[in-house]
Design a protein around this motif. Sequence first.
Motif, PDB file in Angstrom:
ATOM      1  N   PRO A 312     -10.077   9.361   7.436  1.00  0.00           N
ATOM      2  CA  PRO A 312      -9.417   8.082   7.730  1.00  0.00           C
ATOM      3  C   PRO A 312      -8.042   8.319   8.350  1.00  0.00           C
ATOM      4  O   PRO A 312      -7.485   9.420   8.243  1.00  0.00           O
ATOM      5  CB  PRO A 312      -9.299   7.416   6.353  1.00  0.00           C
ATOM      6  N   ARG A 313      -7.482   7.296   8.972  1.00  0.00           N
ATOM      7  CA  ARG A 313      -6.233   7.484   9.725  1.00  0.00           C
ATOM      8  C   ARG A 313      -4.984   7.342   8.862  1.00  0.00           C
ATOM      9  O   ARG A 313      -3.904   7.726   9.278  1.00  0.00           O
ATOM     10  CB  ARG A 313      -6.169   6.477  10.873  1.00  0.00           C
ATOM     11  N   SER A 314      -5.109   6.719   7.690  1.00  0.00           N
ATOM     12  CA  SER A 314      -3.938   6.552   6.824  1.00  0.00           C
ATOM     13  C   SER A 314      -4.382   6.433   5.375  1.00  0.00           C
ATOM     14  O   SER A 314      -5.544   6.147   5.094  1.00  0.00           O
ATOM     15  CB  SER A 314      -3.150   5.286   7.217  1.00  0.00           C
ATOM     16  N   ILE A 315      -3.433   6.664   4.461  1.00  0.00           N
ATOM     17  CA  ILE A 315      -3.732   6.510   3.031  1.00  0.00           C
ATOM     18  C   ILE A 315      -4.088   5.058   2.726  1.00  0.00           C
ATOM     19  O   ILE A 315      -4.977   4.775   1.923  1.00  0.00           O
ATOM     20  CB  ILE A 315      -2.517   6.947   2.169  1.00  0.00           C
ATOM     21  N   GLU A 316      -3.394   4.121   3.391  1.00  0.00           N
ATOM     22  CA  GLU A 316      -3.672   2.698   3.146  1.00  0.00           C
ATOM     23  C   GLU A 316      -5.115   2.357   3.531  1.00  0.00           C
ATOM     24  O   GLU A 316      -5.819   1.677   2.786  1.00  0.00           O
ATOM     25  CB  GLU A 316      -2.696   1.817   3.924  1.00  0.00           C
ATOM     26  N   SER A 317      -5.560   2.849   4.702  1.00  0.00           N
ATOM     27  CA  SER A 317      -6.950   2.619   5.123  1.00  0.00           C
ATOM     28  C   SER A 317      -7.912   3.242   4.122  1.00  0.00           C
ATOM     29  O   SER A 317      -8.903   2.623   3.725  1.00  0.00           O
ATOM     30  CB  SER A 317      -7.204   3.221   6.509  1.00  0.00           C
ATOM     31  N   PHE A 318      -7.610   4.481   3.727  1.00  0.00           N
ATOM     32  CA  PHE A 318      -8.474   5.171   2.761  1.00  0.00           C
ATOM     33  C   PHE A 318      -8.552   4.399   1.450  1.00  0.00           C
ATOM     34  O   PHE A 318      -9.627   4.228   0.876  1.00  0.00           O
ATOM     35  CB  PHE A 318      -7.948   6.585   2.512  1.00  0.00           C
ATOM     36  N   TYR A 319      -7.406   3.912   0.977  1.00  0.00           N
ATOM     37  CA  TYR A 319      -7.362   3.180  -0.297  1.00  0.00           C
ATOM     38  C   TYR A 319      -8.200   1.902  -0.214  1.00  0.00           C
ATOM     39  O   TYR A 319      -8.971   1.582  -1.122  1.00  0.00           O
ATOM     40  CB  TYR A 319      -5.920   2.838  -0.655  1.00  0.00           C
ATOM     41  N   GLN A 320      -8.049   1.165   0.885  1.00  0.00           N
ATOM     42  CA  GLN A 320      -8.786  -0.089   1.031  1.00  0.00           C
ATOM     43  C   GLN A 320     -10.288   0.160   1.170  1.00  0.00           C
ATOM     44  O   GLN A 320     -11.097  -0.556   0.572  1.00  0.00           O
ATOM     45  CB  GLN A 320      -8.267  -0.867   2.246  1.00  0.00           C
ATOM     46  N   GLU A 321     -10.649   1.179   1.949  1.00  0.00           N
ATOM     47  CA  GLU A 321     -12.070   1.456   2.181  1.00  0.00           C
ATOM     48  C   GLU A 321     -12.739   2.030   0.935  1.00  0.00           C
ATOM     49  O   GLU A 321     -13.818   1.577   0.534  1.00  0.00           O
ATOM     50  CB  GLU A 321     -12.220   2.395   3.382  1.00  0.00           C
ATOM     51  N   SER A 322     -12.090   3.009   0.298  1.00  0.00           N
ATOM     52  CA  SER A 322     -12.669   3.566  -0.931  1.00  0.00           C
ATOM     53  C   SER A 322     -12.694   2.513  -2.029  1.00  0.00           C
ATOM     54  O   SER A 322     -13.569   2.523  -2.897  1.00  0.00           O
ATOM     55  CB  SER A 322     -11.883   4.798  -1.390  1.00  0.00           C
ATOM     56  N   GLY A 323     -11.743   1.573  -1.973  1.00  0.00           N
ATOM     57  CA  GLY A 323     -11.666   0.506  -2.979  1.00  0.00           C
ATOM     58  C   GLY A 323     -12.781  -0.521  -2.887  1.00  0.00           C
ATOM     59  O   GLY A 323     -12.883  -1.403  -3.742  1.00  0.00           O
ATOM     60  N   ARG A 324     -13.647  -0.400  -1.870  1.00  0.00           N
ATOM     61  CA  ARG A 324     -14.810  -1.302  -1.818  1.00  0.00           C
ATOM     62  C   ARG A 324     -15.866  -0.858  -2.816  1.00  0.00           C
ATOM     63  O   ARG A 324     -16.836  -1.566  -3.062  1.00  0.00           O
ATOM     64  CB  ARG A 324     -15.385  -1.345  -0.408  1.00  0.00           C
ATOM     65  N   ALA A 325     -15.680   0.317  -3.405  1.00  0.00           N
ATOM     66  CA  ALA A 325     -16.581   0.777  -4.476  1.00  0.00           C
ATOM     67  C   ALA A 325     -16.055   0.287  -5.823  1.00  0.00           C
ATOM     68  O   ALA A 325     -14.855   0.269  -6.060  1.00  0.00           O
ATOM     69  CB  ALA A 325     -16.654   2.302  -4.480  1.00  0.00           C
ATOM     70  N   GLY A 326     -16.986  -0.135  -6.673  1.00  0.00           N
ATOM     71  CA  GLY A 326     -16.634  -0.446  -8.054  1.00  0.00           C
ATOM     72  C   GLY A 326     -15.735  -1.637  -8.259  1.00  0.00           C
ATOM     73  O   GLY A 326     -14.929  -1.666  -9.184  1.00  0.00           O
ATOM     74  N   ARG A 327     -15.868  -2.660  -7.424  1.00  0.00           N
ATOM     75  CA  ARG A 327     -15.026  -3.847  -7.613  1.00  0.00           C
ATOM     76  C   ARG A 327     -15.365  -4.582  -8.907  1.00  0.00           C
ATOM     77  O   ARG A 327     -14.597  -5.401  -9.382  1.00  0.00           O
ATOM     78  CB  ARG A 327     -15.188  -4.805  -6.423  1.00  0.00           C
ATOM     79  N   ASP A 328     -16.542  -4.295  -9.484  1.00  0.00           N
ATOM     80  CA  ASP A 328     -16.931  -4.918 -10.748  1.00  0.00           C
ATOM     81  C   ASP A 328     -16.382  -4.160 -11.958  1.00  0.00           C
ATOM     82  O   ASP A 328     -16.664  -4.504 -13.105  1.00  0.00           O
ATOM     83  CB  ASP A 328     -18.459  -5.023 -10.859  1.00  0.00           C
ATOM     84  N   GLY A 329     -15.600  -3.104 -11.702  1.00  0.00           N
ATOM     85  CA  GLY A 329     -15.010  -2.346 -12.801  1.00  0.00           C
ATOM     86  C   GLY A 329     -15.899  -1.257 -13.367  1.00  0.00           C
ATOM     87  O   GLY A 329     -15.494  -0.515 -14.259  1.00  0.00           O
ATOM     88  N   GLU A 330     -17.119  -1.132 -12.844  1.00  0.00           N
ATOM     89  CA  GLU A 330     -18.043  -0.108 -13.333  1.00  0.00           C
ATOM     90  C   GLU A 330     -17.740   1.243 -12.666  1.00  0.00           C
ATOM     91  O   GLU A 330     -17.211   1.284 -11.556  1.00  0.00           O
ATOM     92  CB  GLU A 330     -19.489  -0.516 -13.023  1.00  0.00           C
ATOM     93  N   PRO A 331     -18.087   2.372 -13.316  1.00  0.00           N
ATOM     94  CA  PRO A 331     -17.807   3.690 -12.738  1.00  0.00           C
ATOM     95  C   PRO A 331     -18.385   3.836 -11.333  1.00  0.00           C
ATOM     96  O   PRO A 331     -19.556   3.517 -11.098  1.00  0.00           O
ATOM     97  CB  PRO A 331     -18.505   4.650 -13.717  1.00  0.00           C
ATOM     98  N   SER A 332     -17.557   4.293 -10.399  1.00  0.00           N
ATOM     99  CA  SER A 332     -17.967   4.430  -8.996  1.00  0.00           C
ATOM    100  C   SER A 332     -17.262   5.641  -8.396  1.00  0.00           C
ATOM    101  O   SER A 332     -16.362   6.205  -8.995  1.00  0.00           O
ATOM    102  CB  SER A 332     -17.617   3.158  -8.217  1.00  0.00           C
ATOM    103  N   LYS A 333     -17.675   6.002  -7.174  1.00  0.00           N
ATOM    104  CA  LYS A 333     -17.232   7.294  -6.625  1.00  0.00           C
ATOM    105  C   LYS A 333     -16.727   7.157  -5.195  1.00  0.00           C
ATOM    106  O   LYS A 333     -17.277   6.398  -4.392  1.00  0.00           O
ATOM    107  CB  LYS A 333     -18.410   8.272  -6.670  1.00  0.00           C
TER     108      LYS A 333
END
Length: 707
Positions: A312-333
């Motif tokens: 990814p091009r920035s930490i912010e992009s990485f954080y937002q994109e990786s953050g699409r995993a586990g929005r329900d609070g369940e263990p995700s990767k």
Amino acid sequence: MSTFASLEEALKHFFGYDSFRPGQKKIIEAALKNRDLLTIMPTGGGKSLCFQLPALLRKGITIVVSPLIALMQDQVDALQDNGINATYLNSTLRNDELKSRQIAILKNQIKLLYLAPERLLNEKFSLFLEKVVNSVGISAIAIDEAHCVSEWGHDFRPEYSNLKLLRQSYPQIPIQALTATATKRVQQDIIQQLNLRSPDVHVASFDRTNLHYEVQTKDRNIYRKLLRAIRAESGAGIVYCLSRRSVEEVATRLQYDGVDALPYHAGLSDRERSNNQTSFLRDDVQIIVATIAFGMGINKPDVRFVFHYDLPRSIESFYQESGRAGRDGEPSKSILFFSLGDRQKIEFLIKQKPDHNEQKIALQQLRQVINYAEGNDCRRTIILRYFGERYRGNCGKCDNCLNPKPIEDWTVEAQKFLSCVARCQEKFGINHIVDVLIGSRKQKIFQYGHHLLSTYGIGKGRTADEWRMLGRSLVHQGLVGQTTDGYPILKLNKRSWEIFRNQLVVKIAVNQHQTKTSATYNPRKAEAELLFEKLRKLRKQIADHNSLAPYMIFADSSLKLMAQIRPQTLTDFAKLSGVNEYKAHQYGDSFISAIREFTEQHKLPVNLPSKSQMTTLQLHQQGLSVVEIAKQRGFAVSTINSHLSELIEMKQPVALNKLVKAERQKIIIKTIEQVGDMSLKTIKDALGDSYSYNEIKLVRGWWRSQK
């Protein structure tokens, strides 16, 4: 809120959850005091609930401003499936649909109304809103994705800029602005643009505690690594790629290898993108392979993994994109595949930018991503530090913490490194300091006269990579500062001087040392996982029948609870987190039937009657009628009938013949044998209006007890 003893009671009633997520209750309490609010809560933190629950507890209607049609439709579908009166008005509706919804709004039948910013500020629509204010009242205006109002935000939208007129048009109505990420500069801009009055500002932690972070080396076998990683996971996943070409190539190869995957990028037609997105949301495919075009508006909470195939091009992009995993609070990767080749590709693209300042900022953002990828420190510490949040370290949920590198005392090396920073007058970044320490012959060293410094060449006992590793670790641990204005210049801070004075020991993780643990077989866990998969399939069938995304029926967390607790009655089913009264009656019978069938197949122990059911049984055995029991216990007649049908199914001594005549029992049983016992409505439709749900439920209980 007069009908509820507490906010928790209201939460359970409307949404089925027993407790709030961190920060939610405080925000909701402020909203109920009619305060202006600015809420910054990361993806998956539960922002929507912060305006939805107050809307249901106040008189009048709450207007929600949303930038994307798909996003507002998704949220309205989810609310309606919870039995909540919500609707949207947008360009997809026919005139007759638009009018019928407006009539429902004016009749006070709607609590949440979703609108695009253009419609809200439309002159003609303002006349309709005046009627709403006079007849129903507007309790609040919630502006979702509020960063879109700021030119400093990462996704500025011109149509949002006119929302500053809201305060002028509706001076008495409280405004709540919500977004997932906003720097302090963007926060101030949102407050100013929307003219928020002394707003309560709530900034939640950026720590996604349920996410496992990992970095893997990207080499010539990268596709095989990706395929193995996908096959090792269950549930839905996103694979992010840098280019459209890469998206198409990866999606095609996954399809060839038997993985249900679809591409998503800006080069596809609107229709194809929409169809692919819908297929992913409804679990018709497991994987979406996408560029960053697949971003805001993806409201799927049960994504179990996000893999970055490219850097990814920035930490912010990485954080937002990786953050699409586990929005329900369940263990995700989250797995990032990293290679220096990707770095060179992105550097080449950055150098094509005509603006020198843009190049400078983009290169710094890239360096921060590389520092994350190459770092030996806790991944969570590195990410949170980027957002200005300190973390204790050792999260136990990233590759660096789970497979810790040996920790060594590098205080002497740190003193040499920081001394070199001081000798270079705090004007250079990590790479230049390393060059001085190892005695590099680069032209830049001689240009600045740094070959004459006392620190020149004092680090020859370590490699350049080792010194860079130390530099990154000092930054990640906050032991030296780093500027953020385009060039990452190192600056000494208070803790740097403590190292010089031997008041602080510097310990860093130095190299990889992996240990593998062998998993032990747990029969109970294995049974729960089998039942969870069975319930997931049932959820998908029900969702397809109702044209909904499966997560709108029940969250994965609720299905896991069902699989662990195995409720045998509607009463117990309704107690589960994520199950409200509406959903218990809507879907409870189907899920309980599936759980009972699984329990019988695997010869698992079933639950005993509850204390409340036993009280009903005792009164029944004393000769009281259903109506009399309901009156004495202060329950609804339907609740007592549910108790009795569940008791019958558990083979408890209930006199069915006193409750349903024998000849009617025979007809009901014959119908059940023809249409099955899964759906009460199907049985009722087959029998006709002369048979009640209560007597069908009682006889079905007996029929199930004979299996």
